[in-house]
Design a protein around this motif. Structure first.
Motif, PDB file in Angstrom:
ATOM      1  N   MET A   7       0.820  -1.217   0.000  1.00 43.99           N
ATOM      2  CA  MET A   7       0.000   0.000   0.000  1.00 43.99           C
ATOM      3  C   MET A   7       0.851   1.264   0.000  1.00 43.99           C
ATOM      4  O   MET A   7       0.353   2.355   0.260  1.00 43.99           O
ATOM      5  CB  MET A   7      -0.936   0.002   1.205  1.00 43.99           C
ATOM      6  N   LYS A  15      -6.201  -3.156   1.658  1.00 46.65           N
ATOM      7  CA  LYS A  15      -6.193  -2.749   0.251  1.00 46.65           C
ATOM      8  C   LYS A  15      -7.150  -1.569   0.075  1.00 46.65           C
ATOM      9  O   LYS A  15      -7.915  -1.215   0.960  1.00 46.65           O
ATOM     10  CB  LYS A  15      -6.627  -3.896  -0.676  1.00 46.65           C
ATOM     11  N   GLY A  67      -3.915  -2.882  -4.291  1.00 42.24           N
ATOM     12  CA  GLY A  67      -2.937  -2.142  -3.517  1.00 42.24           C
ATOM     13  C   GLY A  67      -2.485  -0.903  -4.268  1.00 42.24           C
ATOM     14  O   GLY A  67      -2.561  -0.844  -5.500  1.00 42.24           O
ATOM     15  N   SER A  69       1.951  -5.700  -5.209  1.00 40.93           N
ATOM     16  CA  SER A  69       0.720  -6.006  -4.477  1.00 40.93           C
ATOM     17  C   SER A  69       0.040  -7.244  -5.057  1.00 40.93           C
ATOM     18  O   SER A  69      -0.225  -7.317  -6.265  1.00 40.93           O
ATOM     19  CB  SER A  69      -0.248  -4.818  -4.547  1.00 40.93           C
ATOM     20  N   ASP A 103      -3.345  -8.751  -5.115  1.00 43.87           N
ATOM     21  CA  ASP A 103      -4.698  -8.278  -4.814  1.00 43.87           C
ATOM     22  C   ASP A 103      -5.713  -9.001  -5.681  1.00 43.87           C
ATOM     23  O   ASP A 103      -5.463 -10.136  -6.118  1.00 43.87           O
ATOM     24  CB  ASP A 103      -4.777  -6.751  -4.959  1.00 43.87           C
TER      25      ASP A 103
END
Length: 257
Positions: free
Chosen positions: A71, A142, A197, A203, A205
């Protein structure tokens, strides 16, 4: 005679005193030391405070330790954020742009049968709920990009993300990152979320679970809360900065903004 009377008086007078003294010795209970009483009170108060913090963390506001850089730059490794657990308790639902903490069981990670050290898991969970340890492996943080009914596409001719046909200028992305290196065109089912993210190149995700059961969509009921504040480090203490990136995007239906 006088001498004998004096002896008798002396015996009578000394008897009760000795008996009383023995009785006093046999029934006397020594007082607890002030040090032990103070220590006991300290332990009790400590347990009471810990219990109160756990209850507050469970139902109202939970510290959450950021374990990865997915993040960045919004949240950094080691940040302690405060998760508002009341944000979605009274009819409100996550909105595009919200940064949320959720349980990824069934969407990001497979459900597993309970096992292992139950006591250790309990202690680790308690420490994590106070922000003193990394969260459980099934908890993620997220940003919400799509809500129920939204069509999310990546990318348009200028390399931008589109939500319901409108381009999104994501100013919160990690410098140098593209919105996504993986092309996708999805429609988010009602009651679910598409999350990503901010550090897209670092990330895991919703994109990573395309084609799997659930398609990377997070059920709204699995959302633990919304990240509203930064609690640590002190130099970054304050409310989490919002975003206008999704302002003006038309709802997919009349229920989402």
């Amino acid at each position: 005679m006088d001498t004998e009377a004096q002896h008798m008086e002396r015996d009578l007078s000394s008897g009760p005193e000795e008996g009383a003294e023995e009785g006093s010795r046999s029934t006397h209970v020594p007082d607890r030391s002030p040090a032990s009483m103070s220590w006991g009170r300290t332990v009790f108060l400590g347990m009471l405070c810990t219990l109160a913090l756990l209850l507050f963390s469970t139902f109202v506001l939970q510290p959450f330790l950021i374990p990865s850089g997915s993040m960045q730059p919004t949240l950094r490794v080691g940040d302690r954020v405060l998760v508002n657990k009341l944000a979605y308790r009274f009819g409100s639902e996550p909105r595009r742009g919200d940064v949320v903490v959720f349980d990824g069981t069934g969407s990001f990670v497979q459900e597993t049968a309970p096992g292992g050290n139950a006591v250790g898991a309990l202690l680790q969970g308690a420490a994590a709920s106070l922000g003193l340890a990394e969260p459980a492996g099934s908890d993620f943080v997220k940003r919400v990009v799509g809500v129920g009914g939204d069509r999310v596409v990546c990318c348009d001719e200028r390399g931008r993300l589109e939500v319901n046909g409108a381009p999104v200028d994501e100013e919160f992305l990690y410098p140098g990152d593209r919105p996504s290196q993986v092309a996708f065109d999805i429609v988010v089912p009602d009651g679910r979320l598409w999350v990503m993210g901010d550090h897209r190149s670092n990330s895991r995700d919703s994109r990573d679970h395309l084609g799997q059961p659930g398609g990377g969509m997070v059920p709204v009921e699995r959302v633990i809360g919304r990240v509203d504040w930064l609690g640590w480090p002190l130099g970054r203490l304050g409310s989490l900065e919002g975003t206008d990136a999704f302002t003006g995007i038309r709802p997919a239906d009349g229920d989402h903004g």
